[in-house]
Design a protein around this motif. Structure first.
Motif, PDB file in Angstrom:
ATOM      1  N   ARG A   2      -0.371 -23.855  -5.003  1.00  0.00           N
ATOM      2  CA  ARG A   2      -0.065 -25.135  -5.642  1.00  0.00           C
ATOM      3  C   ARG A   2      -1.360 -25.809  -6.083  1.00  0.00           C
ATOM      4  N   THR A   3      -1.453 -26.112  -7.357  1.00  0.00           N
ATOM      5  CA  THR A   3      -2.682 -26.721  -7.877  1.00  0.00           C
ATOM      6  C   THR A   3      -2.495 -28.188  -8.258  1.00  0.00           C
ATOM      7  N   ALA A   4      -1.262 -28.681  -8.146  1.00  0.00           N
ATOM      8  CA  ALA A   4      -0.992 -30.075  -8.521  1.00  0.00           C
ATOM      9  C   ALA A   4      -1.796 -31.015  -7.640  1.00  0.00           C
ATOM     10  N   ILE A   5      -2.311 -32.070  -8.233  1.00  0.00           N
ATOM     11  CA  ILE A   5      -3.138 -33.016  -7.491  1.00  0.00           C
ATOM     12  C   ILE A   5      -2.361 -33.653  -6.347  1.00  0.00           C
ATOM     13  N   GLU A   6      -1.035 -33.828  -6.544  1.00  0.00           N
ATOM     14  CA  GLU A   6      -0.219 -34.434  -5.483  1.00  0.00           C
ATOM     15  C   GLU A   6      -0.206 -33.567  -4.228  1.00  0.00           C
ATOM     16  N   ASP A   7      -0.164 -32.228  -4.416  1.00  0.00           N
ATOM     17  CA  ASP A   7      -0.167 -31.316  -3.273  1.00  0.00           C
ATOM     18  C   ASP A   7      -1.516 -31.336  -2.562  1.00  0.00           C
ATOM     19  N   LYS A   8      -2.592 -31.386  -3.351  1.00  0.00           N
ATOM     20  CA  LYS A   8      -3.924 -31.436  -2.738  1.00  0.00           C
ATOM     21  C   LYS A   8      -4.090 -32.714  -1.934  1.00  0.00           C
ATOM     22  N   GLU A  17      -1.736 -34.494  -0.557  1.00  0.00           N
ATOM     23  CA  GLU A  17      -0.915 -34.400   0.655  1.00  0.00           C
ATOM     24  C   GLU A  17      -1.617 -33.537   1.709  1.00  0.00           C
ATOM     25  N   SER A  20      -3.271 -22.539  -0.732  1.00  0.00           N
ATOM     26  CA  SER A  20      -2.034 -22.729  -1.494  1.00  0.00           C
ATOM     27  C   SER A  20      -2.202 -22.309  -2.946  1.00  0.00           C
ATOM     28  N   THR A  22      -7.337 -23.493  -3.331  1.00  0.00           N
ATOM     29  CA  THR A  22      -6.224 -22.998  -4.140  1.00  0.00           C
ATOM     30  C   THR A  22      -6.404 -21.517  -4.455  1.00  0.00           C
TER      31      THR A  22
END
Length: 222
Positions: free
Chosen positions: A80-86, A88, A78, A98
């Motif tokens: 997406r690097t946001a901790i929330e995405d990781k 999930e 992904s 990432t």
């Protein structure tokens, strides 16, 4: 050969990764969506899923796969690097990488997951060797180092492993590995056996892994 299920809808990225993995010796089934994953799960060894996909996203596809087979390793890719995405992604997947990333890192993470999910029946213990039969990775347990086989050494040992405990004639080995009829007096097989023993035997002069069956051929016995 390890078979990878790779799902990525961006053609340029998908082509680059799929080709790189094939050059590293993997078999790759590349899909642009998760619509047909059920066809491939039973024949593939690991899934690499992009998060942003048309229709069902990678998270949804990954959860569906894990529901079907919790022992199927999944690596999420992904931007997406946001901790929330990781968090999930790692709530169900086994790794999360990432973008951008180096292909060597992707390959290394694939190998880690394959070893983690290696089934016990896919591991052989022969003498001081631990052999992962799916990719024929050989570990010398005396020093915990990997033994690298090249060219015909690899295919020769692979043939022995596929015919474990069987006495194999020179004719069987030559035809099975070289794909040609054995000619009496040809030293090719004997030379390759010697090279192979130098890599895998503790004492090549007194081999215990590849046995010589006098007058017949050779055997690898568990």
């Amino acid at each position: 050969m390890v078979h990878i299920l790779y799902i990525e809808d961006e053609i340029e990225i998908g082509s680059w990764i799929a080709n790189d993995l094939k050059e590293r010796g993997y078999k790759v089934t590349w899909l642009e969506s998760g619509n047909e994953i059920e066809k491939y799960l039973s024949s593939t060894d690991i899934g690499i899923l992009d998060v942003m996909l048309p229709g069902l996203d990678g998270f949804s596809i990954g959860r569906r796969i894990k529901k079907e087979d919790s022992n199927f390793p999944i690596l999420m890719l992904s931007a997406r690097t946001a901790i929330e995405d990781k968090i999930e992604g790692l709530s169900f997947a086994d790794d999360y990488l990432t973008k951008p990333f180096h292909p060597d890192e992707l390959a290394a993470r694939i190998e880690v997951l394959l070893r983690r999910f290696q089934k016990s029946e896919d591991i052989l213990q022969i003498g001081h060797l631990k052999i992962y039969t799916k990719d024929l990775q050989i570990i010398n347990q005396k020093n915990n180092e990997e033994i690298q086989l090249t060219g015909k050494q690899y295919y020769l040992f692979q043939y022995f492993i596929r015919h474990l405990n069987q006495i194999l004639t020179k004719e069987q080995l030559y035809e099975g590995v070289w794909g040609e009829s054995y000619i009496e007096g040809d030293k090719t097989l004997m030379v390759h056996i010697r090279y192979l023993r130098e890599k895998i035997e503790e004492n090549p002069a007194k081999p215990t892994i590849i046995e010589t069956i006098r007058g017949i051929g050779y055997r690898v016995k568990q």
